[in-house]
Motif scaffolding. Structure first.
Motif, PDB file in Angstrom:
ATOM      1  N   PHE A 118       0.812  -1.215   0.000  1.00 26.40           N
ATOM      2  CA  PHE A 118       0.000   0.000   0.000  1.00 26.40           C
ATOM      3  C   PHE A 118       0.849   1.271   0.000  1.00 26.40           C
ATOM      4  CE2 PHE A 118      -3.647  -2.519   1.993  1.00 26.40           C
ATOM      5  CZ  PHE A 118      -4.385  -2.511   0.821  1.00 26.40           C
ATOM      6  N   ASN A 119       2.038   1.214   0.587  1.00 26.53           N
ATOM      7  CA  ASN A 119       2.833   2.426   0.765  1.00 26.53           C
ATOM      8  C   ASN A 119       4.025   2.548  -0.185  1.00 26.53           C
ATOM      9  OD1 ASN A 119       1.868   3.962   3.380  1.00 26.53           O
ATOM     10  ND2 ASN A 119       1.699   1.761   3.809  1.00 26.53           N
ATOM     11  N   TYR A 120       4.436   1.455  -0.825  1.00 24.09           N
ATOM     12  CA  TYR A 120       5.645   1.513  -1.652  1.00 24.09           C
ATOM     13  C   TYR A 120       5.444   0.958  -3.059  1.00 24.09           C
ATOM     14  CZ  TYR A 120       7.835   2.615   2.790  1.00 24.09           C
ATOM     15  OH  TYR A 120       8.160   3.206   3.987  1.00 24.09           O
ATOM     16  N   SER A 121       4.211   0.847  -3.493  1.00 19.11           N
ATOM     17  CA  SER A 121       3.945   0.441  -4.878  1.00 19.11           C
ATOM     18  C   SER A 121       3.077   1.495  -5.543  1.00 19.11           C
ATOM     19  CB  SER A 121       3.261  -0.926  -4.930  1.00 19.11           C
ATOM     20  OG  SER A 121       1.997  -0.880  -4.305  1.00 19.11           O
ATOM     21  N   ASP A 122       3.074   1.503  -6.856  1.00 20.12           N
ATOM     22  CA  ASP A 122       2.351   2.526  -7.599  1.00 20.12           C
ATOM     23  C   ASP A 122       0.839   2.406  -7.443  1.00 20.12           C
ATOM     24  OD1 ASP A 122       4.747   3.555  -8.514  1.00 20.12           O
ATOM     25  OD2 ASP A 122       4.752   2.316 -10.330  1.00 20.12           O
ATOM     26  N   THR A 127      -3.252  -3.785  -6.897  1.00 20.04           N
ATOM     27  CA  THR A 127      -2.499  -5.027  -6.712  1.00 20.04           C
ATOM     28  C   THR A 127      -3.253  -5.984  -5.802  1.00 20.04           C
ATOM     29  OG1 THR A 127      -0.357  -3.952  -7.045  1.00 20.04           O
ATOM     30  CG2 THR A 127      -0.361  -6.012  -5.790  1.00 20.04           C
ATOM     31  N   VAL A 128      -3.747  -5.473  -4.678  1.00 18.59           N
ATOM     32  CA  VAL A 128      -4.498  -6.316  -3.739  1.00 18.59           C
ATOM     33  C   VAL A 128      -5.798  -6.791  -4.376  1.00 18.59           C
ATOM     34  CG1 VAL A 128      -5.675  -6.373  -1.500  1.00 18.59           C
ATOM     35  CG2 VAL A 128      -3.468  -5.229  -1.716  1.00 18.59           C
ATOM     36  N   GLY A 129      -6.461  -5.914  -5.124  1.00 24.14           N
ATOM     37  CA  GLY A 129      -7.706  -6.301  -5.781  1.00 24.14           C
ATOM     38  C   GLY A 129      -7.505  -7.408  -6.800  1.00 24.14           C
ATOM     39  N   ILE A 130      -6.444  -7.300  -7.599  1.00 26.76           N
ATOM     40  CA  ILE A 130      -6.144  -8.341  -8.593  1.00 26.76           C
ATOM     41  C   ILE A 130      -5.838  -9.661  -7.892  1.00 26.76           C
ATOM     42  CG2 ILE A 130      -4.470  -9.090 -10.334  1.00 26.76           C
ATOM     43  CD1 ILE A 130      -4.215  -6.127 -11.132  1.00 26.76           C
ATOM     44  N   ALA A 131      -5.019  -9.601  -6.844  1.00 22.47           N
ATOM     45  CA  ALA A 131      -4.651 -10.825  -6.118  1.00 22.47           C
ATOM     46  C   ALA A 131      -5.872 -11.479  -5.488  1.00 22.47           C
ATOM     47  CB  ALA A 131      -3.611 -10.507  -5.048  1.00 22.47           C
ATOM     48  N   ALA A 132      -6.773 -10.670  -4.906  1.00 22.88           N
ATOM     49  CA  ALA A 132      -7.986 -11.208  -4.296  1.00 22.88           C
ATOM     50  C   ALA A 132      -8.880 -11.870  -5.347  1.00 22.88           C
ATOM     51  CB  ALA A 132      -8.746 -10.100  -3.572  1.00 22.88           C
ATOM     52  N   SER A 236       2.408  -8.509  -6.978  1.00 26.01           N
ATOM     53  CA  SER A 236       3.194  -7.344  -6.598  1.00 26.01           C
ATOM     54  C   SER A 236       4.539  -7.332  -7.323  1.00 26.01           C
ATOM     55  CB  SER A 236       3.424  -7.355  -5.086  1.00 26.01           C
ATOM     56  OG  SER A 236       4.214  -6.257  -4.686  1.00 26.01           O
ATOM     57  N   ALA A 237       5.179  -8.505  -7.434  1.00 26.69           N
ATOM     58  CA  ALA A 237       6.486  -8.590  -8.106  1.00 26.69           C
ATOM     59  C   ALA A 237       6.340  -8.315  -9.604  1.00 26.69           C
ATOM     60  CB  ALA A 237       7.088  -9.967  -7.887  1.00 26.69           C
ATOM     61  N   LEU A 238       5.278  -8.798 -10.207  1.00 26.99           N
ATOM     62  CA  LEU A 238       5.103  -8.612 -11.648  1.00 26.99           C
ATOM     63  C   LEU A 238       4.692  -7.187 -12.015  1.00 26.99           C
ATOM     64  CD1 LEU A 238       3.227 -11.940 -12.545  1.00 26.99           C
ATOM     65  CD2 LEU A 238       5.638 -11.380 -12.926  1.00 26.99           C
ATOM     66  N   ARG A 239       4.069  -6.474 -11.083  1.00 27.48           N
ATOM     67  CA  ARG A 239       3.603  -5.126 -11.367  1.00 27.48           C
ATOM     68  C   ARG A 239       4.593  -4.048 -10.989  1.00 27.48           C
ATOM     69  NH1 ARG A 239      -1.919  -3.227  -9.584  1.00 27.48           N
ATOM     70  NH2 ARG A 239      -2.144  -2.450 -11.700  1.00 27.48           N
ATOM     71  N   ASN A 240       5.692  -4.440 -10.316  1.00 25.43           N
ATOM     72  CA  ASN A 240       6.670  -3.439  -9.875  1.00 25.43           C
ATOM     73  C   ASN A 240       8.046  -3.671 -10.522  1.00 25.43           C
ATOM     74  OD1 ASN A 240       4.970  -1.968  -8.069  1.00 25.43           O
ATOM     75  ND2 ASN A 240       5.063  -3.718  -6.693  1.00 25.43           N
TER      76      ASN A 240
END
Length: 240
Positions: A118-122, A127-132, A236-240
């Motif tokens: 939440f604090n260090y990704s764009d 990201t959380v929504g896609i993962a969920a 998270s790894a694939l989006r950053n």
């Protein structure tokens, strides 16, 4: 004689009951599973609102991998307490308590990961929504497979025991030596979690008695959260 008959009814696997009883059991299991997920979200929100999530994250950043072992140890103790409580398959109240403890434990292990996202990704929310969404779809597909397959999935048990044993050794080694397990480890863990969902779904239906709906939900909850954790890491790894 009637008391013996009632006790036999309570201890019989739900798979041996009629279709209506089986359907009712499945509904209760998944209702409690949704309740556990809601409790996890509430616990997680409390950790963020109180600043505890930030504190855990900063503590781990400042002290390194050995601190992760302390957090992991704490969570394992909480999960052991939850499992012990839910082991009484004829006591729904103790099972619900175990489910609540497990939700709290999961919120602790997720807190630093979610805080970092939440604090260090764009786009932390995305990201959380896609993962969920990926986890929910994967769980739904695996559940359908588990309910419709005619194969005995108990053959997965040795694979799961071996896989989780190896994974635990790698995680501990990575924390001690500072290794980066990388994307492929997340992929492997997602596959392992998927196998666990298949096995657990069939196991609950085949062996759990009618009063063990919350215990069945706990078993599935642990596997679902494992999948969500590593899907979250992968996305998270694939989006950053």
């Amino acid at each position: 004689m009637d008391h013996m008959s009632d006790y036999s009814l309570y201890t019989r696997p739900v798979a041996s009951l009629d279709a209506e009883a089986r359907g009712d059991f499945v509904m209760r299991v998944y209702t409690y599973l949704l309740g556990a997920i809601a409790a996890f979200v509430a616990f997680e929100a409390a950790l963020f609102v109180t600043g505890a999530a930030e504190g855990i994250f900063n503590f781990l950043v400042e002290t390194g991998g050995m601190s992760w072992l302390l957090i992991l140890g704490l969570v394992m103790i909480m999960q052991w307490i939850a499992a012990r409580s839910a082991a009484d398959l004829l006591n729904p109240q103790k099972q619900v308590l175990g489910l609540a403890v497990s939700a709290a434990a999961q919120s602790v292990i997720f807190a630093p990961l979610l805080y970092g996202i939440f604090n260090y990704s764009d786009d932390g929310v995305g990201t959380v929504g896609i993962a969920a969404a990926v986890t929910a779809i994967g769980f739904a597909v695996l559940t359908v497979v588990a309910f419709t397959t005619r194969k005995d999935l108990s053959v997965l048990r040795p694979l799961l025991m071996w896989g989780f044993g190896v994974a635990m050794v790698l995680i501990v080694a990575a924390l001690i030596f500072g290794w980066n397990l990388g994307v492929w480890f997340s992929v492997a863990m997602i596959g392992l979690a998927g196998a666990a969902i298949l096995y657990d779904t069939q196991k609950v239906m085949a062996t759990y008695p009618n009063e063990a709906h919350a215990a069945g939900a706990l078993r599935l909850f642990s596997s679902v959260m494992l999948m969500f954790f590593y899907v979250l890491r992968l996305v998270s790894a694939l989006r950053n």
